[in-house]
Design a protein around this motif. Structure first.
Motif, PDB file in Angstrom:
ATOM      1  N   GLN A  57      -5.290  -3.214   2.534  1.00 23.72           N
ATOM      2  CA  GLN A  57      -4.224  -3.455   3.506  1.00 23.72           C
ATOM      3  C   GLN A  57      -3.969  -2.209   4.351  1.00 23.72           C
ATOM      4  O   GLN A  57      -3.753  -2.301   5.568  1.00 23.72           O
ATOM      5  N   LEU A  58      -3.997  -1.042   3.716  1.00 26.11           N
ATOM      6  CA  LEU A  58      -3.751   0.203   4.433  1.00 26.11           C
ATOM      7  C   LEU A  58      -4.853   0.474   5.454  1.00 26.11           C
ATOM      8  O   LEU A  58      -4.574   0.882   6.593  1.00 26.11           O
ATOM      9  N   PHE A  59      -6.112   0.238   5.086  1.00 27.76           N
ATOM     10  CA  PHE A  59      -7.202   0.416   6.042  1.00 27.76           C
ATOM     11  C   PHE A  59      -7.051  -0.552   7.218  1.00 27.76           C
ATOM     12  O   PHE A  59      -7.239  -0.172   8.381  1.00 27.76           O
ATOM     13  N   SER A  60      -6.741  -1.807   6.921  1.00 27.88           N
ATOM     14  CA  SER A  60      -6.602  -2.808   7.986  1.00 27.88           C
ATOM     15  C   SER A  60      -5.483  -2.418   8.948  1.00 27.88           C
ATOM     16  O   SER A  60      -5.654  -2.448  10.171  1.00 27.88           O
ATOM     17  N   LYS A  62       6.240  -2.455   1.428  1.00 35.79           N
ATOM     18  CA  LYS A  62       7.148  -1.539   0.731  1.00 35.79           C
ATOM     19  C   LYS A  62       7.147  -0.160   1.374  1.00 35.79           C
ATOM     20  O   LYS A  62       7.889   0.727   0.955  1.00 35.79           O
ATOM     21  N   MET A  63       6.303   0.012   2.384  1.00 36.10           N
ATOM     22  CA  MET A  63       6.206   1.275   3.105  1.00 36.10           C
ATOM     23  C   MET A  63       6.974   1.193   4.418  1.00 36.10           C
ATOM     24  O   MET A  63       7.383   0.109   4.859  1.00 36.10           O
ATOM     25  N   PRO A  65       3.048   9.414   8.184  1.00 38.12           N
ATOM     26  CA  PRO A  65       4.496   9.221   7.977  1.00 38.12           C
ATOM     27  C   PRO A  65       4.888   7.752   7.778  1.00 38.12           C
ATOM     28  O   PRO A  65       5.869   7.456   7.091  1.00 38.12           O
ATOM     29  N   LEU A  66       4.108   6.833   8.365  1.00 36.60           N
ATOM     30  CA  LEU A  66       4.392   5.411   8.186  1.00 36.60           C
ATOM     31  C   LEU A  66       4.049   4.955   6.773  1.00 36.60           C
ATOM     32  O   LEU A  66       4.670   4.032   6.239  1.00 36.60           O
ATOM     33  N   PHE A  67       3.059   5.606   6.174  1.00 35.16           N
ATOM     34  CA  PHE A  67       2.620   5.244   4.828  1.00 35.16           C
ATOM     35  C   PHE A  67       3.403   6.032   3.769  1.00 35.16           C
ATOM     36  O   PHE A  67       2.843   6.633   2.858  1.00 35.16           O
ATOM     37  N   VAL A 118       2.089   0.210  -7.595  1.00 33.21           N
ATOM     38  CA  VAL A 118       2.539   1.073  -6.503  1.00 33.21           C
ATOM     39  C   VAL A 118       2.988   2.426  -7.033  1.00 33.21           C
ATOM     40  O   VAL A 118       2.717   3.471  -6.430  1.00 33.21           O
ATOM     41  N   GLU A 119       3.650   2.443  -8.194  1.00 36.07           N
ATOM     42  CA  GLU A 119       4.130   3.720  -8.727  1.00 36.07           C
ATOM     43  C   GLU A 119       2.969   4.590  -9.222  1.00 36.07           C
ATOM     44  O   GLU A 119       2.996   5.817  -9.058  1.00 36.07           O
TER      45      GLU A 119
END
Length: 295
Positions: A13-16, A51-52, A133-135, A229-230
């Motif tokens: 998801q982060l790459f996309s 959640k980010m 900063p968005l992540f 996530v943690e």
């Protein structure tokens, strides 16, 4: 507008998102995220990226079911209704043919939809400083996770290690112990008195695999309602990292804010974990996967 399909699990998801953001920024266009696959009741991944502190103009979703008629017809209809009939779908395999994919996307008139994994820093390097900063996360760590975080931060040379097991074991892409042991040895040559903190879905496997390694290795256990996530956040807390063949692991290292970090990454050219996944300054090591030697 630019719509990006959020692929698979958290790391994907982060790459996309990162590539979609880069394209929308270059086009000075509206930016939509498509979370339909994560929203499907049968899919085993959640849209954890929400959640980010990410920014976007709209979240797109629509039904995706696995019934034969839906897969053959109705899923496609719902998809087109949601993104627009005239929206041009661009796939990663097509954009890979272009010398500059972002410039190519800029030239296209009208709305575009991006579908792929985009697991390469070069796809979003132009906006890397804006992405980081968005992540960041909207909430604090749980109390038990904070204790682990404090233990990591109290070590002068803490090295977090991600051992991906779980679904990787089932599909035959889990790495063998030799990579992790060689990575610890390499880290010990570069870092004075490292302390390793191992995170995995199967800590007992890691204990057994690394039990005879001559290093100080911790296996943090804690309870959390959001363990995936943690763990990700705790991995990023290490001064240095050893990552696995996982986009989740890759991003935990990429978002590590330590300026002097040493990152060890698996790499071999006959896999998707080849030179394209290695960031400048990272250390690549060969690996075996369920006993299969690298070529």
């Amino acid at each position: 507008m630019v719509i990006v399909h959020l692929s698979g699990g958290f790391g994907n998801q982060l790459f996309s998102y990162a590539f979609g953001y880069a394209v929308a920024k270059a086009r000075n266009d509206e930016f939509y995220i498509d979370t339909a696959i994560q929203d499907a009741e049968w899919f085993f991944r959640n849209p954890d990226i929400l959640k980010m502190n990410i920014s976007y103009d709209k979240r797109v979703t629509y039904p995706i079911t696995r019934k034969f008629l839906d897969r053959a017809l109705f899923n496609k209809i719902w998809f087109r209704q949601s993104i627009g009939l005239k929206t041009k779908v661009l796939k990663e395999e097509d954009l890979r043919k272009e010398e500059d994919p972002i410039t190519f996307c800029k030239k296209i008139k009208g709305n575009i939809y991006l579908r792929g994994t985009w697991a390469n820093e070069s796809w979003f390097r132009s906006v890397s400083n804006e992405i980081k900063p968005l992540f960041t996360f909207k909430t604090e760590l749980s109390q038990e996770a904070k204790q682990v975080y404090n233990a990591i931060c109290s070590c002068e040379e803490a090295v977090t290690v991600h051992v991906r097991r779980g679904d990787y074991v089932k599909i035959g892409v889990a790495m063998e112990p030799d990579y992790y042991i060689h990575a610890m040895e390499e880290m010990a040559r570069r870092v004075k008195n490292p302390e390793f903190f191992c995170f995995s879905e199967d800590l007992q496997w890691a204990r057994d695999a690394f039990g005879r390694a001559p290093f100080s290795i911790h296996y943090p256990e804690y309870t959390s309602q959001d363990k995936g996530v943690e763990d990700f956040r705790l991995l990023s807390a290490g001064k240095h990292q050893i990552i696995s063949n996982s986009t989740y692991s890759w991003w935990a290292a990429y978002l590590n804010s330590n300026q002097d970090k040493q990152i060890i990454i698996p790499c071999r050219e006959d896999s998707i974990w080849n030179h394209e996944t290695v960031v400048d300054g990272w250390i690549s090591l060969p690996f075996t996967m369920n006993g299969k030697q690298e070529r």
